[in-house]
Design an enzyme around this catalytic site. Sequence first.
Site, PDB file in Angstrom:
ATOM      1  N   ASP A  89       0.893  -1.013  -0.094  1.00 32.28           N
ATOM      2  CA  ASP A  89       0.169   0.137   0.116  1.00 32.28           C
ATOM      3  C   ASP A  89       0.882   1.129   0.002  1.00 32.28           C
ATOM      4  O   ASP A  89       2.091   1.205   0.143  1.00 32.28           O
ATOM      5  CB  ASP A  89      -0.924  -0.088   1.344  1.00 32.28           C
ATOM      6  N   SER A  90       0.332   2.394  -0.109  1.00 27.37           N
ATOM      7  CA  SER A  90       1.255   3.723  -0.039  1.00 27.37           C
ATOM      8  C   SER A  90       1.573   3.897   1.527  1.00 27.37           C
ATOM      9  O   SER A  90       2.584   4.589   1.603  1.00 27.37           O
ATOM     10  CB  SER A  90       0.339   4.943  -0.274  1.00 27.37           C
TER      11      SER A  90
ATOM     12  N   CYS B 129      -4.378  -1.820  -1.595  1.00 24.41           N
ATOM     13  CA  CYS B 129      -4.620  -0.324  -2.021  1.00 24.41           C
ATOM     14  C   CYS B 129      -5.554  -0.071  -3.056  1.00 24.41           C
ATOM     15  O   CYS B 129      -5.403  -0.779  -4.010  1.00 24.41           O
ATOM     16  CB  CYS B 129      -3.539   0.463  -2.193  1.00 24.41           C
TER      17      CYS B 129
ATOM     18  N   GLU C  82      -3.045   9.073   8.480  1.00 24.62           N
ATOM     19  CA  GLU C  82      -1.362   8.606   8.424  1.00 24.62           C
ATOM     20  C   GLU C  82      -0.787   9.493   9.905  1.00 24.62           C
ATOM     21  O   GLU C  82       0.000   9.157  10.188  1.00 24.62           O
ATOM     22  CB  GLU C  82      -0.972   9.207   7.280  1.00 24.62           C
TER      23      GLU C  82
ATOM     24  N   CYS D 297     -11.182   2.611   0.688  1.00 23.28           N
ATOM     25  CA  CYS D 297      -9.913   2.958   0.767  1.00 23.28           C
ATOM     26  C   CYS D 297      -9.180   2.144   1.816  1.00 23.28           C
ATOM     27  O   CYS D 297      -9.978   1.981   2.834  1.00 23.28           O
ATOM     28  CB  CYS D 297      -9.549   4.302   0.911  1.00 23.28           C
TER      29      CYS D 297
ATOM     30  N   HIS E  17      -7.146   2.615   4.095  1.00 19.07           N
ATOM     31  CA  HIS E  17      -6.840   3.591   5.216  1.00 19.07           C
ATOM     32  C   HIS E  17      -8.345   3.355   6.171  1.00 19.07           C
ATOM     33  O   HIS E  17      -7.966   3.704   7.399  1.00 19.07           O
ATOM     34  CB  HIS E  17      -6.296   4.716   4.810  1.00 19.07           C
TER      35      HIS E  17
HETATM   36  N1  DGL Z   1      -4.825   2.907   1.075  1.00 14.45           N
HETATM   37  C1  DGL Z   1      -4.773   3.426  -0.083  1.00 14.45           C
HETATM   38  C2  DGL Z   1      -6.075   3.163  -0.901  1.00 14.45           C
HETATM   39  O1  DGL Z   1      -6.916   2.158  -0.656  1.00 14.45           O
HETATM   40  C3  DGL Z   1      -4.171   4.676  -0.514  1.00 14.45           C
HETATM   41  C4  DGL Z   1      -4.421   5.879   0.090  1.00 14.45           C
HETATM   42  C5  DGL Z   1      -3.504   6.923  -0.678  1.00 14.45           C
HETATM   43  O2  DGL Z   1      -2.276   6.698  -0.523  1.00 14.45           O
HETATM   44  O3  DGL Z   1      -3.994   8.153  -0.975  1.00 14.45           O
HETATM   45  O4  DGL Z   1      -6.590   3.634  -1.764  1.00 14.45           O
END
Ligand code: DGL
Length: 259
Positions: free
Chosen positions: A9-10, A72, A152, A184, A186
């Site tokens: 993931d990012s 992600c 984050e 997402c 996150h």
């Molecule tokens: N967790 C990610 C997603 O599911 C990336 C979020 C990001 O880096 O903008 O899209």
Amino acid sequence: MRDPIGIFDSGVGGLTVAKEIAQILPNRDLIYFGDIAHLPYGDKSRSAIQEYSTRICDFLIAKNCNDIVIACNTASAFAYQTLRRKYPEVNIYNVIDPVAKYVATNFKSESVGVIGTKGTIGSRIYPKKIKAIDDSISVKSLATPLFVPLIEEGLFKTTISKAIIKKYLSVKSLSDIKCLILGCTHYPMIQSEIQEYYKGNVEIINSAKIVAQSISEYLEPQKGVSGSMEVFVSDTTTAFEKNARRFFGSKINLTKVDL
Ligand code: DGL
């Protein structure tokens, strides 16, 4: 021979998926890659995301991963097909298909909401995939770009997170939804606050759980190893470290690599 599952993931978001996979498959080794140097993915172009994802897969394959989970949504939307074509010998899993299937099966003829990054929402991948299975479902999409930096930074359960959640989710277009997809990885970290906002009237779909459950059906539970978790990052931040440790405990080992 060691055969870890690669997950990327990012940032910390994919840890929500890694944690669910670790719970279902406690005897598999996991290698997690957090691409902190390029966070957030949600604002980047399709070609940039494809480039970052390819570099990460090269790294994970060099570490002997035969199964790679794109934990992600943005990278799943933009890079899944590219990665499948580039690495036909590796099993690559995205986080969108299992959720689209779950929603299409459980919310026939209903109105469903999906929130995610600008990239994921702009790609319209959720409406496309859900409607390809069941066209009777109406999908309402909303980009919620402030959630990733908030998470984050570990700013959950604060007046800031409550205000941002309210600002986004009170839009008229989401007013009649039966469920809300956290599109997402996150977002499960603020699930309880989103739940609180809806006071139990809307089902919140935590993609991490559904994805881990679905992927685990394809993965062997044990490959003669210990269930370790290694974490690699393209840059280090104290916020990532803190979040990662909160998720996996202090035994987690972070290594910075330049990709
Ligand atoms: N967790 C990610 C997603 O599911 C990336 C979020 C990001 O880096 O903008 O899209």
